[in-house]
Design a protein around this motif. Structure first.
Motif, short mmCIF file in Angstrom:
data_model
loop_
_atom_site.label_atom_id
_atom_site.label_comp_id
_atom_site.label_asym_id
_atom_site.label_seq_id
_atom_site.Cartn_x
_atom_site.Cartn_y
_atom_site.Cartn_z
N THR A 41 0.81 -1.25 0.02
CA THR A 41 -0.25 -0.01 -0.07
C THR A 41 0.74 1.32 -0.15
O THR A 41 0.60 2.30 -0.82
N LEU A 42 1.83 1.27 0.99
CA LEU A 42 2.47 2.54 1.11
C LEU A 42 3.40 2.95 -0.07
O LEU A 42 3.43 4.11 -0.50
N PRO A 43 4.00 2.05 -0.60
CA PRO A 43 4.76 2.24 -2.01
C PRO A 43 3.79 3.11 -3.28
O PRO A 43 3.98 3.92 -3.79
N LEU A 44 2.67 2.42 -3.13
CA LEU A 44 1.76 2.80 -4.49
C LEU A 44 1.04 4.23 -4.03
O LEU A 44 0.33 4.79 -4.73
N LEU A 45 1.30 4.48 -2.61
CA LEU A 45 0.67 5.78 -1.95
C LEU A 45 1.66 6.79 -2.44
O LEU A 45 1.48 7.92 -2.00
N LYS A 46 3.07 6.65 -3.04
CA LYS A 46 3.95 7.59 -3.03
C LYS A 46 3.41 9.08 -3.58
O LYS A 46 3.75 10.05 -2.94
N THR A 47 2.87 8.79 -4.71
CA THR A 47 2.45 10.09 -5.40
C THR A 47 1.51 11.01 -4.63
O THR A 47 1.74 12.23 -4.24
N PRO A 48 0.34 10.33 -4.14
CA PRO A 48 -0.55 11.29 -3.29
C PRO A 48 0.23 11.87 -2.15
O PRO A 48 -0.04 12.80 -1.70
N LEU A 49 0.95 10.74 -1.49
CA LEU A 49 1.81 11.55 -0.24
C LEU A 49 2.65 12.56 -0.60
O LEU A 49 2.67 13.37 0.28
N LEU A 50 3.47 12.45 -1.63
CA LEU A 50 4.04 13.63 -2.00
C LEU A 50 3.40 14.90 -2.38
O LEU A 50 3.89 15.96 -2.01
N LEU A 51 2.39 14.79 -2.97
CA LEU A 51 1.50 15.47 -3.37
C LEU A 51 0.99 16.60 -2.07
O LEU A 51 1.23 17.63 -2.12
N VAL A 52 0.51 15.75 -1.28
CA VAL A 52 -0.05 16.28 0.16
C VAL A 52 0.84 16.84 0.90
O VAL A 52 0.79 17.92 1.28
N THR A 53 2.16 16.25 0.89
CA THR A 53 3.17 16.98 1.47
C THR A 53 3.78 18.32 0.98
O THR A 53 3.58 19.46 1.60
N ILE A 54 3.75 18.31 -0.35
CA ILE A 54 3.98 19.69 -0.79
C ILE A 54 3.04 20.78 -0.62
O ILE A 54 3.23 21.82 -0.07
N VAL A 55 1.71 20.23 -0.95
CA VAL A 55 0.64 21.48 -0.60
C VAL A 55 0.44 21.71 0.62
O VAL A 55 0.37 22.98 1.13
N LEU A 56 0.74 20.69 1.51
CA LEU A 56 0.63 21.23 3.15
C LEU A 56 1.65 21.98 3.42
O LEU A 56 1.54 23.08 4.21
N THR A 57 2.98 21.74 2.95
CA THR A 57 4.08 22.78 3.28
C THR A 57 3.94 23.98 2.78
O THR A 57 4.12 24.86 3.41
#
Lengths: 285, 294
Positions: free
Chosen positions: A201-217
């Motif tokens: 699950t976690l590796p497949l979530l890489k893109t949404p997680l990175l996206l969320v990280t950038i937007v939250l930052t």
């Protein structure tokens, strides 16, 4: 040929508005920042003088450090909680999952000013609900907003509380796009739930997680409202972070020159983050 | 851009459909309650406070429900002109939604269907502007000095113009995502029948992109209603002041009088809650498709 012209004419009005409000101010700001500013108007050309003055300010280091602490803690905590919540919501029956999702997103749809105000009312010294509860529970008198560390912790809490809903929605969308078979196959092969999560699950979530990280930052690094309404940057300068610094320089001490310089530095920081965002977005487009 | 191939929720994952048994079920219910409490307490507490007389406010331990509700706080907020603030904000938001959708639909259509010079670059700019338009603090000052220079501050159109620019990129992106799913054969058939591009846009594309327009519209409304930084800086005429800066000013004006403060907060939340209850699904889909704004 006809359709080329049509294409241009269809995007033109939108770009006229974007150019007026978003793009040209940046160039005007760059030019403006090279002048000595008096009463809001540029006077003598001083090159990078405004920037130099900015970086000579001994207080700026502290502001940068606090911004870093605030942003990194807010983002990290938001993502960890949101990830756990999303995995949980994803496993719920759809109807219940939807209800939970709706509840999670409530703080996000409320304005930051109002959310922060209500949060402050819960934690306000003396008569806040949380303070009264703590007193009733025997913790004695605590004044969270008076202590530098707890004020920062509260600032981070508001930010996390406000933005979890956003992160949940995006991560949940990512989870839904993972085909069931992957996780099923792994569990049939004897993988534990944790192994499935960690290795699949976690590796497949890489893109949404990175996206969320950038937007939250981005949204944390630029939030004026949260510190302005919760603490005003205080106590002392314990919660004085970059956005407040810019806001204060421009509209409280009326130093538009250095405010513009600082805003531009922040803007280019934002652009770096946005470039990362665009790469991820393009990956999907 | 975040993935979800828009399969309706209920059609997926029969695997996870099983009911949670025993302890797990209790845990889940407990977690749910904690979550609901954490998310709702500040709101409910705010609303309760707004209905209290000043004497009830300072009681220890705090009274939760056992008080005589009063609308006095609301009267004071309304006397201070908050209804005008709300009225002006509604106008701004409706204007923004109309302007943003009117500009975004043709742009999205062109990006999806036509080849034209700099198409890729311009689309890239749109995508980059989605998160950039939340760069409140960073863009604020350049925006302010530029608008002051052009004499565009403190006008009836100032804020709707700025909100429109903030909401446009995401609206274009949301609508474009939906247009990708509308078969080009439909346009081609219409053009073969003698329709112009504009007819295609109006008669074929518009009706089929209603859900995207709804999602983009709701996002634009909520985003504009909640905007604070530009709203504070760009207008100082009280008649033009929207709700968020009005509430912020109340903090200075009412000081520690939490009754009127929470009353104004409650009033500002009501329209958003109504939209949320009626159109919550659109908000979720808008967020997913537009995928930005923390």
């Amino acid at each position: 040929m006809h359709s080329r012209l049509t294409g241009v004419s269809y995007v033109l009005p939108a770009f006229a508005v974007l150019t007026l409000v978003l793009f040209s101010p940046v160039f005007y700001g760059l030019w403006f920042s090279l002048f000595r500013i008096q009463y809001g108007a540029p006077t003598d050309f001083i090159g990078l003088g405004n920037f130099a003055r900015l970086f000579e300010d001994p207080a700026l280091g502290g502001t940068l450090r606090r911004t870093l602490v605030f942003t990194s803690f807010s983002v990290a905590i938001t993502i960890v909680i949101a990830l756990a919540l999303s995995v949980w919501i994803h496993k719920l029956p759809p109807k219940r999952g939807f209800v939970v999702q709706m509840i999670v997103i409530i703080p996000w749809i409320i304005s930051t000013v109002v959310a922060t105000l209500l949060f402050r009312w819960v934690f306000v010294n003396d008569i806040g609900l949380a303070i009264s509860l703590a007193r009733a529970a025997g913790f004695g008198e605590i004044h969270l907003l008076n202590d530098p560390n707890s004020a920062m912790a509260l600032l981070i809490s508001v930010s996390v509380w406000k933005r979890i809903g956003y992160a949940v929605i995006i991560i949940l969308a990512g989870l839904k796009s993972i085909p069931d078979d992957y996780e099923e196959a792994a569990s049939l092969d004897g993988a534990t739930a944790w192994q499935v999560f960690r290795m699949i699950t976690l590796p497949l979530l890489k893109t949404p997680l990175l996206l969320v990280t950038i937007v939250l930052t981005l949204s944390n690094i630029n939030t004026v409202e949260t510190p302005l309404v919760l603490t005003g940057g205080g106590p002392g300068s314990a919660t004085r972070i970059l956005p407040i610094e810019v806001f204060d320089r421009a509209f409280v001490t009326y130093d538009l020159g250095s405010a513009t310089a600082l805003a531009l530095v922040m803007f280019f920081g934002n652009v770096l983050l946005v470039l990362g965002y665009v790469r991820l977005a393009k990956w999907k487009a | 851009m975040t993935t979800n191939p828009s399969t309706p929720d209920r059609a997926v994952k029969p695997v996870h459909r099983r009911r949670l048994p025993g302890i797990a079920g209790i845990l889940a219910t407990g977690l749910f309650l904690v979550l609901a409490l954490l998310n709702l307490i500040p709101l409910v507490w705010g609303v309760l406070t707004s209905l209290k007389a000043e004497a009830d406010l300072f009681k220890f331990p705090p009274v939760i429900f056992g008080f005589q509700p009063t609308l006095a706080n609301y009267e004071r907020v309304i006397e201070s002109g908050f209804l005008q603030n709300m009225q002006v904000t509604v106008l701004y938001c409706v204007g923004t939604v109309v302007a943003a959708l009117t500009l975004a639909l043709p742009a999205a259509y062109a990006f999806d269907r036509f080849e034209f010079p700099f198409r890729k670059t311009l689309l890239l700019l749109v995508v980059a502007s989605i998160p950039l338009s939340l760069g409140a603090a960073a863009l604020l000052i350049p925006n302010y000095i530029y608008f002051t220079r052009l004499g565009l501050t403190n006008n009836w159109f100032t804020l709707p113009l700025i909100y429109t620019a903030h909401q446009l990129p995401m609206a274009i992106w949301i609508i474009k995502g939906t247009l990708e799913g509308i078969p080009r054969e439909l346009d081609e058939a219409a053009v073969a029948d003698g329709a112009s591009h504009f007819d295609v846009l109006r008669l074929v594309i518009l009706p089929l992109s209603r859900s995207a327009l709804g999602a983009a519209g709701v996002m634009a409304f909520v985003g504009s209603w909640n905007e604070f930084v530009a709203s504070t800086v760009m207008v100082d005429n009280p008649a033009l002041r929207p709700v968020q800066p009005a509430i912020y000013n109340f903090i200075g004006y009412f000081g520690r009088e939490w009754g009127p403060l929470t009353a104004s907060a409650t009033m500002a939340i009501i329209p958003i809650l109504i939209i949320f209850i009626l159109l919550g699904r659109l908000i979720v889909s808008g967020l997913t498709k537009g995928s930005v704004k923390g």
